[in-house]
Design a protein around this motif. Structure first.
Motif, PDB file in Angstrom:
ATOM      1  N   PRO A 111       0.886  -1.021   0.018  1.00  0.00           N
ATOM      2  CA  PRO A 111       0.017   0.007   0.011  1.00  0.00           C
ATOM      3  C   PRO A 111       0.996   1.352   0.177  1.00  0.00           C
ATOM      4  O   PRO A 111       1.979   1.350   0.713  1.00  0.00           O
ATOM      5  N   GLN A 112       0.508   2.174  -0.687  1.00  0.00           N
ATOM      6  CA  GLN A 112       1.240   3.468  -0.778  1.00  0.00           C
ATOM      7  C   GLN A 112       0.849   4.426   0.487  1.00  0.00           C
ATOM      8  O   GLN A 112      -0.411   4.515   0.715  1.00  0.00           O
ATOM      9  N   GLN A 113       1.690   5.000   1.311  1.00  0.00           N
ATOM     10  CA  GLN A 113       1.098   5.445   2.393  1.00  0.00           C
ATOM     11  C   GLN A 113       0.649   6.855   1.754  1.00  0.00           C
ATOM     12  O   GLN A 113       1.132   7.514   1.329  1.00  0.00           O
ATOM     13  N   GLY A 114      -0.661   7.092   2.522  1.00  0.00           N
ATOM     14  CA  GLY A 114      -1.368   8.375   2.037  1.00  0.00           C
ATOM     15  C   GLY A 114      -2.076   8.060   0.748  1.00  0.00           C
ATOM     16  O   GLY A 114      -2.697   9.333   0.352  1.00  0.00           O
ATOM     17  N   ASP A 115      -2.121   6.996   0.267  1.00  0.00           N
ATOM     18  CA  ASP A 115      -2.678   6.951  -1.133  1.00  0.00           C
ATOM     19  C   ASP A 115      -4.051   6.532  -0.798  1.00  0.00           C
ATOM     20  O   ASP A 115      -4.484   5.374  -1.137  1.00  0.00           O
ATOM     21  N   SER A 116      -4.975   7.099  -0.021  1.00  0.00           N
ATOM     22  CA  SER A 116      -6.158   6.726   0.241  1.00  0.00           C
ATOM     23  C   SER A 116      -7.169   8.084  -0.217  1.00  0.00           C
ATOM     24  O   SER A 116      -6.756   9.021  -0.388  1.00  0.00           O
ATOM     25  N   PHE A 117      -8.468   7.624  -0.153  1.00  0.00           N
ATOM     26  CA  PHE A 117      -9.488   8.612  -0.689  1.00  0.00           C
ATOM     27  C   PHE A 117      -9.568   9.840   0.405  1.00  0.00           C
ATOM     28  O   PHE A 117      -9.961  10.767   0.033  1.00  0.00           O
ATOM     29  N   VAL A 118      -9.370   9.099   1.665  1.00  0.00           N
ATOM     30  CA  VAL A 118      -9.548  10.247   2.734  1.00  0.00           C
ATOM     31  C   VAL A 118      -8.695  11.389   2.335  1.00  0.00           C
ATOM     32  O   VAL A 118      -8.844  12.496   2.920  1.00  0.00           O
ATOM     33  N   ALA A 119      -7.323  11.244   1.841  1.00  0.00           N
ATOM     34  CA  ALA A 119      -6.448  12.165   1.838  1.00  0.00           C
ATOM     35  C   ALA A 119      -6.483  13.082   0.669  1.00  0.00           C
ATOM     36  O   ALA A 119      -5.626  13.956   0.433  1.00  0.00           O
ATOM     37  N   LEU A 120      -7.283  12.595  -0.208  1.00  0.00           N
ATOM     38  CA  LEU A 120      -7.474  13.336  -1.527  1.00  0.00           C
ATOM     39  C   LEU A 120      -8.487  14.655  -1.508  1.00  0.00           C
ATOM     40  O   LEU A 120      -9.659  14.447  -1.292  1.00  0.00           O
ATOM     41  N   PRO A 121      -7.650  15.672  -1.629  1.00  0.00           N
ATOM     42  CA  PRO A 121      -8.926  16.965  -1.793  1.00  0.00           C
ATOM     43  C   PRO A 121      -9.741  16.996  -2.925  1.00  0.00           C
ATOM     44  O   PRO A 121      -9.892  16.046  -3.716  1.00  0.00           O
ATOM     45  N   PRO A 122     -10.582  17.955  -3.213  1.00  0.00           N
ATOM     46  CA  PRO A 122     -11.759  17.847  -4.110  1.00  0.00           C
ATOM     47  C   PRO A 122     -11.262  18.067  -5.698  1.00  0.00           C
ATOM     48  O   PRO A 122     -11.785  18.966  -6.097  1.00  0.00           O
ATOM     49  N   TRP A 123     -10.762  17.068  -6.246  1.00  0.00           N
ATOM     50  CA  TRP A 123     -10.093  17.335  -7.542  1.00  0.00           C
ATOM     51  C   TRP A 123     -11.191  16.689  -8.149  1.00  0.00           C
ATOM     52  O   TRP A 123     -11.581  15.557  -8.064  1.00  0.00           O
ATOM     53  N   LEU A 124     -11.699  17.260  -9.277  1.00  0.00           N
ATOM     54  CA  LEU A 124     -12.831  16.844 -10.124  1.00  0.00           C
ATOM     55  C   LEU A 124     -12.195  16.493 -11.686  1.00  0.00           C
ATOM     56  O   LEU A 124     -12.340  17.558 -12.402  1.00  0.00           O
ATOM     57  N   PRO A 125     -11.172  15.714 -11.908  1.00  0.00           N
ATOM     58  CA  PRO A 125     -10.899  15.370 -13.371  1.00  0.00           C
ATOM     59  C   PRO A 125     -12.181  15.153 -14.428  1.00  0.00           C
ATOM     60  O   PRO A 125     -13.029  14.686 -13.873  1.00  0.00           O
ATOM     61  N   TYR A 126     -11.981  15.463 -15.516  1.00  0.00           N
ATOM     62  CA  TYR A 126     -12.993  14.737 -16.503  1.00  0.00           C
ATOM     63  C   TYR A 126     -12.552  13.625 -17.134  1.00  0.00           C
ATOM     64  O   TYR A 126     -11.442  13.473 -17.762  1.00  0.00           O
ATOM     65  N   LEU A 127     -13.404  12.805 -16.965  1.00  0.00           N
ATOM     66  CA  LEU A 127     -13.034  11.216 -17.410  1.00  0.00           C
ATOM     67  C   LEU A 127     -14.031  11.051 -18.664  1.00  0.00           C
ATOM     68  O   LEU A 127     -15.266  11.189 -18.417  1.00  0.00           O
ATOM     69  N   PHE A 128     -13.451  10.292 -19.697  1.00  0.00           N
ATOM     70  CA  PHE A 128     -14.259  10.279 -20.846  1.00  0.00           C
ATOM     71  C   PHE A 128     -14.124   8.474 -20.989  1.00  0.00           C
ATOM     72  O   PHE A 128     -13.206   8.038 -21.365  1.00  0.00           O
ATOM     73  N   VAL A 129     -15.272   7.708 -20.964  1.00  0.00           N
ATOM     74  CA  VAL A 129     -15.309   6.453 -21.149  1.00  0.00           C
ATOM     75  C   VAL A 129     -16.617   5.823 -22.140  1.00  0.00           C
ATOM     76  O   VAL A 129     -17.388   6.680 -22.375  1.00  0.00           O
ATOM     77  N   ASN A 130     -16.312   4.862 -22.764  1.00  0.00           N
ATOM     78  CA  ASN A 130     -17.164   4.484 -23.636  1.00  0.00           C
ATOM     79  C   ASN A 130     -17.508   2.918 -23.285  1.00  0.00           C
ATOM     80  O   ASN A 130     -16.789   1.937 -22.523  1.00  0.00           O
ATOM     81  N   PRO A 131     -18.996   2.451 -22.742  1.00  0.00           N
ATOM     82  CA  PRO A 131     -19.292   1.223 -22.251  1.00  0.00           C
ATOM     83  C   PRO A 131     -18.755   0.129 -23.278  1.00  0.00           C
ATOM     84  O   PRO A 131     -18.771  -1.007 -22.675  1.00  0.00           O
ATOM     85  N   ALA A 132     -18.580   0.336 -24.459  1.00  0.00           N
ATOM     86  CA  ALA A 132     -18.210  -0.836 -25.174  1.00  0.00           C
ATOM     87  C   ALA A 132     -16.828  -1.024 -25.184  1.00  0.00           C
ATOM     88  O   ALA A 132     -15.926  -1.765 -25.976  1.00  0.00           O
ATOM     89  N   ASP A 133     -15.780  -0.266 -24.334  1.00  0.00           N
ATOM     90  CA  ASP A 133     -14.306  -0.306 -24.183  1.00  0.00           C
ATOM     91  C   ASP A 133     -14.077  -0.921 -23.142  1.00  0.00           C
ATOM     92  O   ASP A 133     -14.218  -0.355 -21.868  1.00  0.00           O
ATOM     93  N   PRO A 134     -13.618  -2.490 -22.893  1.00  0.00           N
ATOM     94  CA  PRO A 134     -13.544  -2.876 -21.832  1.00  0.00           C
ATOM     95  C   PRO A 134     -12.114  -2.442 -21.009  1.00  0.00           C
ATOM     96  O   PRO A 134     -12.185  -2.825 -19.807  1.00  0.00           O
TER      97      PRO A 134
END
Length: 332
Positions: free
Chosen positions: A235-258
């Motif tokens: 496990p990466q120390q500090g690599d938890s969702f609790v430690a992550l500030p409100p970063w809102l990246p734009y994710l682009f996904v296709n349901p047909a792309d596994p």
């Protein structure tokens, strides 16, 4: 993890490399407040990195080069090329917007760091596949390519400020960009990020219809099982969702792309989201590719092939139907 069918080499000159034939030429006037325009430009700049490397491989220079229109059409210039220290390939680019000071360019970035995915030519495939394997092993952060990209991101933020820098990537490049943006967010620095077809590491191969692709991924997973036996990542120390500030990246996904489609389930399953940040799911907090919040854009149009579903061209196509939703988990 790349832009076309795995294992098939494209012709020396592909129509998809030529901006006037395949790019978003309909954007003759850019509105920097328009999400489709911003997305199309970010995707085009990533495509420019793909073509930049293809130009290098084919020895295309000067008037014969196909890459420059992918950024010059939108008034960007190539500021710096990110070069892999193992195979010498161009894996990223830093673009500078020439019209940044114009009033009409309000909300435009001054710099964009763009990162490509895998290119399936003999010149680059070995290095790119090794990085794909590191990505699947949850160890892409140990690669020199990630370290180079991370250093470039930190340098540009120090030079221009976080508000003036965009980060964009596709497939493998998206995985590197996501981790880079995530690391910056942990330092309280929020980067506007466009992540196209980001790999979700537990993508189910049973949903893949292409038998050659399914066999290839199965062989990769089998090899990983052997390579990882007795050597699971810590496990990466500090690599938890609790430690992550409100970063809102734009994710682009296709349901047909596994490769990326499981992000839909990741954000859509309420019980999974409720477990984030409560200490109930240690395994999730260790995964480098997972984040608690994002603007998720899903391509709702039919994609008849993996090549189309995973390709970057879809994200600037004005005839496709997209659904965008904010998934914002606030850790208490």
């Amino acid at each position: 993890m790349e832009e076309g069918n795995i294992g098939e080499e494209e012709p020396i000159i592909s129509e998809r490399e030529i901006f006037s034939l395949s790019g978003p030429v309909h954007l003759t006037s850019v509105d920097w407040n328009n999400f489709h325009h911003r997305t199309s430009i970010a995707a085009s700049l990533v495509k420019g990195v793909y073509v930049l490397e293809r130009d290098r491989q084919q020895g295309r220079q000067g008037p014969q080069a196909h890459a420059p229109p992918w950024w010059e059409f939108f008034h960007f210039q190539l500021n710096h090329v990110l070069i892999d220290d193992v195979d010498g390939s161009n894996f990223g680019a830093i673009y500078e917007f020439k019209n940044f000071a114009y009033p009409s360019a309000q909300n435009a970035p001054r710099y964009v760091i763009a990162l490509r995915g895998t290119i399936k030519t003999r010149i680059s495939i070995i290095r790119d596949l090794k990085l794909d394997l590191l990505c699947l092993c949850n160890k892409i952060h140990e690669s020199s390519r990630f370290q180079l990209a991370m250093q470039a991101l930190q340098n540009m933020v120090a030079l221009a400020g976080a508000a003036n820098v965009w980060l964009a990537g596709h497939s493998l490049g998206s995985a590197i960009a996501l981790l880079g943006g995530k690391n910056m967010a942990k330092m309280g620095i929020l980067i506007e990020s466009y992540l196209f077809n980001p790999p979700f590491l537990s993508s189910p191969i049973e949903r893949i219809k292409n038998q050659k692709l399914k066999r290839g991924i199965s062989m990769v997973k089998a090899g990983l099982a052997v390579a990882l036996k007795g050597h699971q990542p810590r496990p990466q120390q500090g690599d938890s969702f609790v430690a992550l500030p409100p970063w809102l990246p734009y994710l682009f996904v296709n349901p047909a792309d596994p490769i990326c489609s499981e992000y839909i389930g990741h954000f859509g399953e309420k019980n999974k989201v409720e477990g984030i940040g409560t200490g109930k799911s240690v395994q999730i907090s260790e995964a480098l590719h997972l984040i608690p919040s994002a603007y998720l854009t899903v391509n709702l149009s039919e994609s008849p092939s993996f090549k189309q579903a995973h390709g970057i061209h879809q994200w600037w196509n004005p005839i496709y139907r997209f659904q965008r939703e904010l998934h914002n988990h606030k850790c208490s």
